[in-house]
Each structure stands twice: as structure tokens, then as C-alpha cells.
Design a protein around this motif. Structure first.
Motif, PDB file in Angstrom:
ATOM      1  N   LEU A   1       0.859  -1.176   0.000  1.00 22.42           N
ATOM      2  CA  LEU A   1       0.000   0.000   0.000  1.00 22.42           C
ATOM      3  C   LEU A   1       0.896   1.226   0.000  1.00 22.42           C
ATOM      4  CD1 LEU A   1      -2.947   1.074   0.322  1.00 22.42           C
ATOM      5  CD2 LEU A   1      -2.550   1.027   2.789  1.00 22.42           C
ATOM      6  N   CYS A   2       0.633   2.158  -0.885  1.00 16.39           N
ATOM      7  CA  CYS A   2       1.513   3.308  -1.063  1.00 16.39           C
ATOM      8  C   CYS A   2       0.684   4.593  -1.091  1.00 16.39           C
ATOM      9  CB  CYS A   2       2.293   3.150  -2.367  1.00 16.39           C
ATOM     10  SG  CYS A   2       3.342   4.558  -2.769  1.00 16.39           S
ATOM     11  N   LEU A   3       1.020   5.511  -0.199  1.00 20.18           N
ATOM     12  CA  LEU A   3       0.375   6.820  -0.171  1.00 20.18           C
ATOM     13  C   LEU A   3       1.410   7.877  -0.527  1.00 20.18           C
ATOM     14  CD1 LEU A   3      -2.107   8.637   0.599  1.00 20.18           C
ATOM     15  CD2 LEU A   3      -1.046   8.832   2.867  1.00 20.18           C
ATOM     16  N   ASN A   4       1.167   8.627  -1.596  1.00 19.47           N
ATOM     17  CA  ASN A   4       2.008   9.754  -1.975  1.00 19.47           C
ATOM     18  C   ASN A   4       1.245  11.042  -1.699  1.00 19.47           C
ATOM     19  OD1 ASN A   4       3.887   7.959  -2.882  1.00 19.47           O
ATOM     20  ND2 ASN A   4       3.730   8.485  -5.041  1.00 19.47           N
ATOM     21  N   VAL A   5       1.903  11.970  -1.027  1.00 17.49           N
ATOM     22  CA  VAL A   5       1.227  13.227  -0.692  1.00 17.49           C
ATOM     23  C   VAL A   5       2.202  14.382  -0.836  1.00 17.49           C
ATOM     24  CG1 VAL A   5       1.697  12.842   1.776  1.00 17.49           C
ATOM     25  CG2 VAL A   5      -0.083  14.462   1.087  1.00 17.49           C
ATOM     26  N   SER A   6       1.728  15.466  -1.428  1.00 21.07           N
ATOM     27  CA  SER A   6       2.547  16.656  -1.580  1.00 21.07           C
ATOM     28  C   SER A   6       2.854  17.258  -0.212  1.00 21.07           C
ATOM     29  CB  SER A   6       1.812  17.693  -2.434  1.00 21.07           C
ATOM     30  OG  SER A   6       2.448  18.957  -2.357  1.00 21.07           O
ATOM     31  N   PRO A   7       4.103  17.647   0.033  1.00 17.32           N
ATOM     32  CA  PRO A   7       4.430  18.293   1.306  1.00 17.32           C
ATOM     33  C   PRO A   7       3.562  19.513   1.580  1.00 17.32           C
ATOM     34  CG  PRO A   7       6.443  17.712   0.153  1.00 17.32           C
ATOM     35  CD  PRO A   7       5.312  17.445  -0.798  1.00 17.32           C
ATOM     36  N   HIS A   8       3.171  20.212   0.522  1.00 18.28           N
ATOM     37  CA  HIS A   8       2.378  21.430   0.697  1.00 18.28           C
ATOM     38  C   HIS A   8       0.931  21.136   1.087  1.00 18.28           C
ATOM     39  CE1 HIS A   8       5.538  24.089  -0.857  1.00 18.28           C
ATOM     40  NE2 HIS A   8       5.818  23.099  -1.675  1.00 18.28           N
TER      41      HIS A   8
END
Length: 205
Positions: free
Chosen positions: A96-103
Motif C-alpha cells: 500500500l503506497c500513499l504519496n502526498v505533496s508536502p504542501h
């Protein structure tokens, strides 16, 4: 959401736009061997990445380090860090992979204090997350909640989604995310990107 193939530019930066909804966030169930190359190739991106192994084992290479992750293991990968993954020990790995923008983690007023310094913590390219421990398991539960919110889009889900992200980030900060910046290490990592890309392009030679 499966990600069987993604594009990488000349500098090994991933070109995928990580956006599941109108937000700068994307959640994937990734089976490593489904990728066209049979593994997740070396790349980097601006987004923070949270990975939890669901089945099998995987070998992750992050900057210059190699780690092996099994079921219940996970890892946080910092912004801008080179990484790749392949199946390990004869298993077929799904994660399971969650990518999220730091902003997207906090409001602008909080970003400078609570996010930006950690993005450039060159001494912390990753943090291991084991679901047998309380706080990494809490992060995993937050990701499961984010999955449900994205799938069901209940009323005010955007606010709840943001609450979950802030909760995850607070867990990292409270459990050993050190702000340590080494200009030499940062410069070395940046030089590695075009060097490794050249090797990738000319490997057959």
C-alpha cells in the motif's frame, strides 16, 4: 489503484501526477512484479511517500541504503530521495503506497515550521514503520481511513482527510524525525541522480 508503469525524466524524477481527487494525494495498491520492468525502477519525486507491505517481501534501495521489508513492515520515504523496489526472497510483494505533496500536509502558516525543514533533512531519507509498534500502526490506520474517504466521499470528507494527514505527520515528528541537514550529503545525492540516469541509459554497453 494500480500503477503498472510510470514515466521518469532524464534526471530520474517520476513524472506521474500523484492526484487521486482534486487533492495532491494518491493512494496505490502496488504489485511490484506487475510493473513493466518487473520491479519499481530507480526514481524520485517531490511527494512524501508512505509504504506498508501487505503481502510478500520487498527490497527497497533508498539513496545509498538497502532495507528489506516484510509483512507488517513499512517505510516513510522523504521528498526528493532516490528509491527503487523489487521482490525479495522469492516472494511476490504487494504494498500500500500513499504519496502526498508536502504542501498539502498543513496550512501555509504552519508549513515553514512543521514541514519544510523536514523535507530537507538530508540525514533522514527514510523512517522505518513497523505495524507491531503503536505509532506506525496508527499511521497505517490513518491511511486506511483515507482510502475509505476517497472511495466513499462522505459529507465534509475533505476536512477529515486533512485531519488524517496531519495526524500521520504529527506521529512522525513525535517519534524520531530529526531535522539534520548536511549540505555535502545533499549535494552528493543531487549529483547521483544524473550519474545513475547515465548508467541506466548506457547499461547495455
Amino acid at each position: 489503484m494500480n500503477n503498472h508503469h510510470f514515466l521518469i525524466d532524464y534526471n530520474l524524477k517520476e513524472l506521474t501526477e500523484h492526484s487521486t481527487t482534486t487533492w495532491s494525494i494518491a493512494l496505490y495498491h502496488t504489485k511490484i512484479c506487475d510493473h513493466r520492468s518487473g520491479h519499481i525502477p530507480l526514481h524520485w519525486h517531490d511527494e512524501f511517500q508512505f509504504v506498508f507491505i501487505l503481502e510478500g517481501e520487498a527490497e527497497f534501495h533508498i539513496n545509498e541504503e538497502t532495507i528489506c521489508l516484510k509483512e507488517v513492515d513499512g517505510v516513510f520515504i522523504n521528498s526528493g530521495c532516490l528509491h527503487m523496489a523489487k521482490d525479495a526472497n522469492g516472494t511476490t510483494c504487494t504494498y500500500l503506497c500513499l504519496n502526498v505533496s508536502p504542501h498539502f500536509i498543513t496550512a501555509n502558516e504552519l508549513f515553514t515550521t512543521f514541514v519544510h525543514p523536514y523535507m530537507h533533512a538530508s540525514q533522514t531519507p527514510y523512517i522505518l514503520l513497523n505495524r507491531k509498534d503503536h505509532w506506525p500502526n496508527h499511521i497505517y490506520q490513518c491511511i486506511q481511513t483515507i482510502q475509505r474517504l476517497i472511495d466513499e466521499t462522505p459529507a465534509y470528507y475533505e476536512l477529515e482527510l486533512n485531519i488524517q494527514l496531519i495526524t500521520m505527520w504529527k506521529c512522525l515528528l513525535q517519534n524520531g524525525f530529526q531535522i539534520k541537514y548536511d549540505a555535502r550529503q545533499h549535494d552528493k545525492n543531487e549529483r547521483m541522480k544524473p550519474m545513475l540516469n547515465w548508467i541506466h541509459q548506457h547499461y547495455h554497453e
